[in-house]
Design a protein around this motif. Structure first.
Motif, PDB file in Angstrom:
ATOM      1  N   VAL A 176       0.840  -1.202   0.000  1.00  0.00           N
ATOM      2  CA  VAL A 176       0.000   0.000   0.000  1.00  0.00           C
ATOM      3  C   VAL A 176       0.874   1.251   0.000  1.00  0.00           C
ATOM      4  CG1 VAL A 176      -1.602   1.356   1.413  1.00  0.00           C
ATOM      5  CG2 VAL A 176      -2.036  -1.080   1.025  1.00  0.00           C
ATOM      6  N   LYS A 177       1.914   1.259   0.807  1.00  0.00           N
ATOM      7  CA  LYS A 177       2.813   2.419   0.853  1.00  0.00           C
ATOM      8  C   LYS A 177       3.508   2.639  -0.489  1.00  0.00           C
ATOM      9  CE  LYS A 177       3.930   2.387   5.798  1.00  0.00           C
ATOM     10  NZ  LYS A 177       5.010   2.194   6.803  1.00  0.00           N
ATOM     11  N   GLU A 178       3.803   1.541  -1.187  1.00  0.00           N
ATOM     12  CA  GLU A 178       4.489   1.634  -2.481  1.00  0.00           C
ATOM     13  C   GLU A 178       3.533   1.922  -3.633  1.00  0.00           C
ATOM     14  OE1 GLU A 178       6.324  -2.162  -2.686  1.00  0.00           O
ATOM     15  OE2 GLU A 178       7.761  -1.751  -1.071  1.00  0.00           O
ATOM     16  N   GLY A 179       2.233   1.913  -3.353  1.00  0.00           N
ATOM     17  CA  GLY A 179       1.249   2.152  -4.394  1.00  0.00           C
ATOM     18  C   GLY A 179       0.963   0.947  -5.266  1.00  0.00           C
ATOM     19  N   ARG A 180       1.401  -0.233  -4.855  1.00  0.00           N
ATOM     20  CA  ARG A 180       1.170  -1.439  -5.650  1.00  0.00           C
ATOM     21  C   ARG A 180      -0.257  -1.954  -5.479  1.00  0.00           C
ATOM     22  NH1 ARG A 180       6.171  -5.370  -4.438  1.00  0.00           N
ATOM     23  NH2 ARG A 180       5.161  -6.563  -6.114  1.00  0.00           N
ATOM     24  N   ARG A 181      -0.874  -1.678  -4.362  1.00  0.00           N
ATOM     25  CA  ARG A 181      -2.278  -1.998  -4.116  1.00  0.00           C
ATOM     26  C   ARG A 181      -2.882  -0.850  -3.320  1.00  0.00           C
ATOM     27  NH1 ARG A 181      -0.586  -5.338  -6.985  1.00  0.00           N
ATOM     28  NH2 ARG A 181      -1.074  -7.578  -7.102  1.00  0.00           N
TER      29      ARG A 181
ATOM     30  N   THR B 168      -9.102  -1.638   5.972  1.00  0.00           N
ATOM     31  CA  THR B 168      -8.897  -0.564   5.001  1.00  0.00           C
ATOM     32  C   THR B 168      -8.476   0.723   5.702  1.00  0.00           C
ATOM     33  OG1 THR B 168     -10.494  -1.519   3.452  1.00  0.00           O
ATOM     34  CG2 THR B 168     -10.029   0.836   3.230  1.00  0.00           C
ATOM     35  N   ARG B 169      -9.126   1.016   6.826  1.00  0.00           N
ATOM     36  CA  ARG B 169      -8.784   2.229   7.575  1.00  0.00           C
ATOM     37  C   ARG B 169      -7.353   2.151   8.116  1.00  0.00           C
ATOM     38  NH1 ARG B 169     -10.085   2.545  12.896  1.00  0.00           N
ATOM     39  NH2 ARG B 169     -11.932   1.237  12.591  1.00  0.00           N
ATOM     40  N   ILE B 170      -6.968   0.995   8.659  1.00  0.00           N
ATOM     41  CA  ILE B 170      -5.619   0.825   9.199  1.00  0.00           C
ATOM     42  C   ILE B 170      -4.574   0.975   8.094  1.00  0.00           C
ATOM     43  CG2 ILE B 170      -4.039  -0.865  10.226  1.00  0.00           C
ATOM     44  CD1 ILE B 170      -6.538  -2.005  11.700  1.00  0.00           C
ATOM     45  N   LEU B 171      -4.846   0.381   6.948  1.00  0.00           N
ATOM     46  CA  LEU B 171      -3.902   0.462   5.830  1.00  0.00           C
ATOM     47  C   LEU B 171      -3.798   1.880   5.285  1.00  0.00           C
ATOM     48  CD1 LEU B 171      -4.983  -2.864   4.143  1.00  0.00           C
ATOM     49  CD2 LEU B 171      -2.662  -2.373   4.939  1.00  0.00           C
ATOM     50  N   GLU B 172      -4.908   2.590   5.256  1.00  0.00           N
ATOM     51  CA  GLU B 172      -4.874   3.981   4.796  1.00  0.00           C
ATOM     52  C   GLU B 172      -4.075   4.843   5.764  1.00  0.00           C
ATOM     53  OE1 GLU B 172      -5.361   7.464   2.704  1.00  0.00           O
ATOM     54  OE2 GLU B 172      -5.627   5.379   2.073  1.00  0.00           O
ATOM     55  N   GLU B 173      -4.248   4.613   7.065  1.00  0.00           N
ATOM     56  CA  GLU B 173      -3.474   5.364   8.054  1.00  0.00           C
ATOM     57  C   GLU B 173      -1.987   5.065   7.916  1.00  0.00           C
ATOM     58  OE1 GLU B 173      -5.269   4.186  11.700  1.00  0.00           O
ATOM     59  OE2 GLU B 173      -7.001   5.529  11.491  1.00  0.00           O
TER      60      GLU B 173
END
Length: 224
Positions: free
Chosen positions: A185-190, A214-219
């Motif tokens: 997620v941080k790398e923009g791959r997903r 989803t909220r945790i990953l966005e944070e």
């Protein structure tokens, strides 16, 4: 259920995370349990849960049993919830996950009216579960607490990894996999919803909360 007691996170992280189970007691009321368990799931689906599960067959998010190079284009991201309902053919534990207390409360009202004769329990912040039950006209029977993590806590992975991995109480989501999804997620791959869906596929009971994930990953993505 003890497998949902250890969802890691502070109060803010655990908001909008409500898991409700139905089960029968073996040798007592299990003979005619499957139709009642199916009825539980059908009632739950009226209130738009984000996940439903059959502890034996799985939830709506499932890993593909046949992985090939074409699986990325052909596999289903989730199954029809009615497949979960119809998969209940024997005594098992079924569940529904909500991210909205008003929907949980409405479901509890329907459950009370249906009087299925099954054991029902809720995994959530205890005061919120109590309040939902009271508003639905149900008196809470008992409470089970988790005492948290003990020992050398420095050996544990970081907070985000624990928040994601402990949403599967049977340990089917490894810490390394959770960390990999954070990194992707941080790398923009997903994006966060995609990564949350990947994680949910390995929680075979169907109790994974993709809204919370989803909220945790966005944070994690924005560095909060």
């Amino acid at each position: 259920m003890t497998n949902t007691l250890h969802r890691f996170g502070d109060r803010e992280s655990l908001r909008n995370d409500y898991i409700i189970f139905a089960m029968a007691a073996r040798g007592i009321n299990d003979a005619d349990a499957p139709p009642k368990l199916q009825a539980f799931l059908r009632l739950a689906l009226r209130h738009n849960p984000i996940n439903v599960g059959n502890a034996v067959k799985g939830g709506i998010f499932r890993a593909s049993p046949r992985l090939t190079p074409l699986a990325h284009w052909r596999r289903r991201e989730f199954v029809d919830p009615m497949e979960v309902v119809q998969s209940v053919q024997s005594c098992t534990t079924v569940s529904a996950v909500f991210d909205d207390p008003t929907r949980l409360e409405s479901f509890l009202r329907d459950l009370k009216a249906a009087d299925l004769g099954l054991s029902i329990n809720i995994a959530a912040l205890t005061d919120e579960a109590r309040d939902c039950c009271q508003r639905a006209g149900i008196t809470r029977h008992s409470v089970e607490y988790s005492l948290g993590f003990h020992g050398d806590l420095n050996l544990l992975p970081d907070r985000r990894v624990l928040e994601l991995s402990t949403m599967c109480g049977h340990g089917m989501i490894s810490h390394n996999f959770a960390k990999k999804m954070i990194d992707w997620v941080k790398e923009g791959r997903r994006d966060p919803p995609q990564a949350a869906t990947y994680l949910a596929k390995f929680c075979t009971c169907g109790i994974y909360n993709t809204t919370r994930a989803t909220r945790i990953l966005e944070e994690a993505r924005v560095g909060r």
